[in-house]
Structure formats: structure tokens, C-alpha cells
Design a protein around this motif. Structure first.
Motif, short mmCIF file in Angstrom:
data_model
loop_
_atom_site.label_atom_id
_atom_site.label_comp_id
_atom_site.label_asym_id
_atom_site.label_seq_id
_atom_site.Cartn_x
_atom_site.Cartn_y
_atom_site.Cartn_z
N LYS A 61 0.85 -1.19 0.00
CA LYS A 61 0.00 0.00 0.00
C LYS A 61 0.89 1.25 0.00
CE LYS A 61 -3.33 -2.47 2.87
NZ LYS A 61 -3.99 -2.52 4.19
N PRO A 62 0.46 2.29 -0.66
CA PRO A 62 1.26 3.52 -0.67
C PRO A 62 1.24 4.20 0.68
CG PRO A 62 -0.85 3.88 -1.77
CD PRO A 62 -0.77 2.41 -1.48
N LYS A 63 2.38 4.73 1.08
CA LYS A 63 2.44 5.54 2.30
C LYS A 63 1.96 6.95 2.05
CE LYS A 63 6.33 2.98 4.31
NZ LYS A 63 7.74 3.07 4.79
N HIS A 64 2.16 7.40 0.82
CA HIS A 64 1.73 8.76 0.45
C HIS A 64 1.11 8.72 -0.93
CE1 HIS A 64 2.88 13.27 -0.19
NE2 HIS A 64 1.59 13.08 -0.13
N LEU A 65 -0.17 8.99 -1.00
CA LEU A 65 -0.93 8.98 -2.25
C LEU A 65 -1.23 10.41 -2.66
CD1 LEU A 65 -3.95 6.68 -3.03
CD2 LEU A 65 -4.06 9.10 -3.57
N VAL A 66 -1.04 10.71 -3.93
CA VAL A 66 -1.33 12.04 -4.47
C VAL A 66 -2.36 11.91 -5.58
CG1 VAL A 66 -0.42 14.08 -5.64
CG2 VAL A 66 0.95 12.92 -3.89
N LEU A 67 -3.36 12.78 -5.57
CA LEU A 67 -4.34 12.84 -6.65
C LEU A 67 -4.18 14.16 -7.38
CD1 LEU A 67 -6.84 11.72 -8.13
CD2 LEU A 67 -8.26 12.90 -6.44
N LEU A 68 -3.91 14.09 -8.69
CA LEU A 68 -3.87 15.30 -9.50
C LEU A 68 -5.30 15.79 -9.65
CD1 LEU A 68 -1.30 14.31 -12.28
CD2 LEU A 68 -0.89 15.55 -10.16
N TYR A 97 -3.00 17.68 -5.52
CA TYR A 97 -2.24 18.67 -6.25
C TYR A 97 -3.22 19.49 -7.07
CZ TYR A 97 1.15 21.01 -9.19
OH TYR A 97 1.89 21.98 -9.83
N ASP A 98 -3.34 20.75 -6.70
CA ASP A 98 -4.34 21.65 -7.26
C ASP A 98 -3.89 22.16 -8.63
OD1 ASP A 98 -6.43 23.37 -7.62
OD2 ASP A 98 -5.88 24.76 -6.02
N VAL A 99 -4.33 21.47 -9.68
CA VAL A 99 -3.91 21.82 -11.04
C VAL A 99 -4.46 23.18 -11.46
CG1 VAL A 99 -4.04 21.14 -13.46
CG2 VAL A 99 -3.69 19.39 -11.71
N THR A 100 -5.70 23.47 -11.10
CA THR A 100 -6.35 24.71 -11.54
C THR A 100 -6.07 25.89 -10.62
OG1 THR A 100 -8.37 24.11 -10.35
CG2 THR A 100 -8.21 23.45 -12.65
N GLY A 101 -5.57 25.64 -9.42
CA GLY A 101 -5.31 26.72 -8.48
C GLY A 101 -6.52 27.18 -7.70
N GLU A 102 -7.61 26.42 -7.74
CA GLU A 102 -8.84 26.83 -7.06
C GLU A 102 -9.12 26.04 -5.79
OE1 GLU A 102 -11.93 26.43 -9.91
OE2 GLU A 102 -11.14 27.96 -11.27
N LEU A 103 -8.50 24.88 -5.64
CA LEU A 103 -8.81 24.03 -4.50
C LEU A 103 -8.35 24.62 -3.18
CD1 LEU A 103 -10.03 21.38 -3.52
CD2 LEU A 103 -7.80 20.29 -3.88
N LYS A 104 -7.19 25.25 -3.17
CA LYS A 104 -6.69 25.84 -1.93
C LYS A 104 -7.65 26.89 -1.39
CE LYS A 104 -1.75 25.15 -1.49
NZ LYS A 104 -0.46 25.81 -1.17
N ILE A 202 0.79 8.23 -7.57
CA ILE A 202 0.11 9.43 -8.05
C ILE A 202 -0.99 9.00 -8.99
CG2 ILE A 202 0.37 11.58 -9.33
CD1 ILE A 202 3.33 11.56 -8.41
N MET A 203 -2.22 9.35 -8.66
CA MET A 203 -3.37 9.00 -9.47
C MET A 203 -3.80 10.21 -10.31
SD MET A 203 -5.75 6.84 -6.80
CE MET A 203 -5.19 5.32 -6.04
N TYR A 204 -4.23 9.92 -11.53
CA TYR A 204 -4.71 10.98 -12.40
C TYR A 204 -5.88 10.45 -13.22
CZ TYR A 204 -2.31 8.64 -16.27
OH TYR A 204 -1.91 7.72 -17.21
#
Length: 254
Positions: A61-68, A97-104, A202-204
Motif C-alpha cells: 500500500k502507498p504511504k503517500h498517495l497524491v491525486l492530480l 495537487y491543485d492543477v487549476t489553483g482553485e482548490l486551496k 500518483i493518481m490521475y
């Protein structure tokens, strides 16, 4: 002139072959996700039930998962569900990872959505910017997942800032020689980021596999796995991605 035409012809053939291979891979991915038999009609109807059934079969299992994350395609509920699934699956760190810059800008709304989806699910959720959860439930240490939200400014600009401060001796760095080793640089860069491990998975979504500037140093050993072609995020895609990661043989340059 002939050699130029030959090069153009070869380039066109290679491009066609690669395009066909990508198309075949995408068709196979769709077929594999929906028809390979992982999710029969007899299985539990809830997402948690699906996870509980399949997680014992996943040894790595991943210790650190990232979703684009693309907020124009992914709803806050989609992201909240990914957090809950990761909590149940035993993933200790998840980042968006906030691709559009709106999630933050919508972090507080995501916080509310996660709390709604978490009802009845054991475990604790910690936010890097909201250190108000202590990781305990009724005095007993429970499984905890830590959430981070990164944007483009956390990638190359922050790495460049780190290098600049190292060059100007603004950061106390431990090094044995005149040049940094990869390990020494890694230890120094970690001071500029939250105390999180490098991303394992990293999931996309969609047909394009692109880093979008995601943490260029930290992802040098990460595995990129496609969730879906149509930007859809569901439990079947999520578990399928975990199965794919489980089968990855990471050689680390050997």
C-alpha cells in the motif's frame, strides 16, 4: 532531400504506432476496470464494503498517495470520498495537487465535505493547516490520515527558492564535500515542505499523463496510475489503481 523525406516518413510511422498503442491501452484499461470481474453483482453495495473485501489482497500500500486534482472535473465530494477510501485502506498520507489553483481557496469547503462523508467511519483525519485533530478516539490511538493540498507554487518555485537559500548560505546544510549528494539535498529540501514522505503513488484521470509541475524533486521515484479516461472517480477505479500499484516492481534505478 531523400533522407529528409525518409525521416519524416519514419517519424509519422512511429507517431502512428505510439498513438495506436495508447489507444489500445486506454481501451484495455476501460475493459479491465469494468469487466474484469473484480466487482460482481454479489459484492457489497457500499464503497466501504468493496474496500474491506479487496484491501486484504493488496500487500503493498502507498504511504503517500497524491491525486492530480482538476476542480473543473472533480467535485469536492469526489475528493472527500478519496480521503475516506484512503483512510479505510490504511494510507497514512494523502495530498491533492491543485492543477487549476482553485482548490486551496476551497479548503474549508472540502473540510466540511470530508466531515460529512466520514460519519460512521473509524479513524482520524488531520489537516496540515488544521492541526485540531489529535489522532486519538476515546483515548485509543486510531488510524490517522494526514491531508495536504499543494499547488504550482509548491513545485518548481519553492524548489528554486530552496536552492537559492542553499547557495546564499541562508540554510545550515550538512555536507561532506563541495557538491551535494542526492541524500544531502533531499534532507535539506525536506525542511521546506511538511514532514511527509515522498509520494509513492500518483493518481490521475483523463487520457493525458502529465505532472503539471507537481513537486519535481519528490516524485522522482513515484508511480503514475490512471484512474479513468472520462475524469470519473469511483470506488472501482480507486481499488483498481491500488491493484496496479500493488503489482509495480520499483527497481529504484537498479
Amino acid at each position: 532531400m531523400l533522407s529528409r523525406l525518409l525521416r519524416q516518413c519514419l517519424f509519422s510511422i512511429v507517431h502512428l504506432v505510439v498513438s495506436l498503442l495508447v489507444a489500445v491501452q486506454n481501451v484495455y484499461h476501460c475493459f479491465w476496470t469494468y469487466y474484469c470481474g473484480l466487482f460482481s453483482e454479489q459484492e457489497a453495495k457500499t464503497d466501504i464494503g468493496v474496500l474491506i473485501k479487496h484491501i486484504p489482497n493488496i500487500s503493498k500500500k502507498p504511504k503517500h498517495l497524491v491525486l492530480l486534482t482538476d476542480t473543473s472535473q472533480h467535485s469536492l465530494k469526489d475528493l472527500a470520498l478519496v480521503v475516506i477510501w484512503s483512510l479505510v485502506a490504511g494510507v497514512p498520507y494523502i495530498s491533492f495537487y491543485d492543477v487549476t489553483g482553485e482548490l486551496k481557496q476551497s479548503e474549508s469547503k472540502l473540510f466540511v465535505e470530508v466531515e460529512k462523508c466520514k460519519k460512521g467511519v473509524p479513524g482520524c483525519i488531520k489537516w496540515s493547516n488544521r492541526p485540531n485533530l489529535n489522532g486519538y478516539t476515546n483515548g485509543i490511538q486510531a488510524h490517522t490520515i494526514t491531508i495536504n493540498i499543494f499547488a504550482n507554487s509548491d513545485g518548481r518555485p519553492k524548489l528554486a527558492e530552496c536552492i537559492r537559500k542553499i547557495a546564499s548560505n541562508e540554510v545550515d546544510c550538512k555536507r561532506e564535500g563541495n557538491e551535494f549528494t542526492a541524500q544531502e539535498l533531499d534532507e535539506t529540501i525536506r525542511r521546506f515542505y511538511p514532514s511527509i514522505p515522498d509520494p509513492d503513488l500518483i493518481m490521475y484521470t483523463g487520457s493525458l499523463c502529465c505532472t503539471h509541475g507537481l513537486l519535481p524533486w519528490q516524485i522522482r521515484l513515484s508511480e503514475f496510475v490512471q484512474l479513468s479516461l472520462d475524469q470519473c472517480i469511483n470506488i472501482e477505479c480507486y481499488v483498481g489503481a491500488l491493484y496496479k500499484y500493488n503489482k509495480c516492481d520499483q527497481r529504484f534505478g537498479k
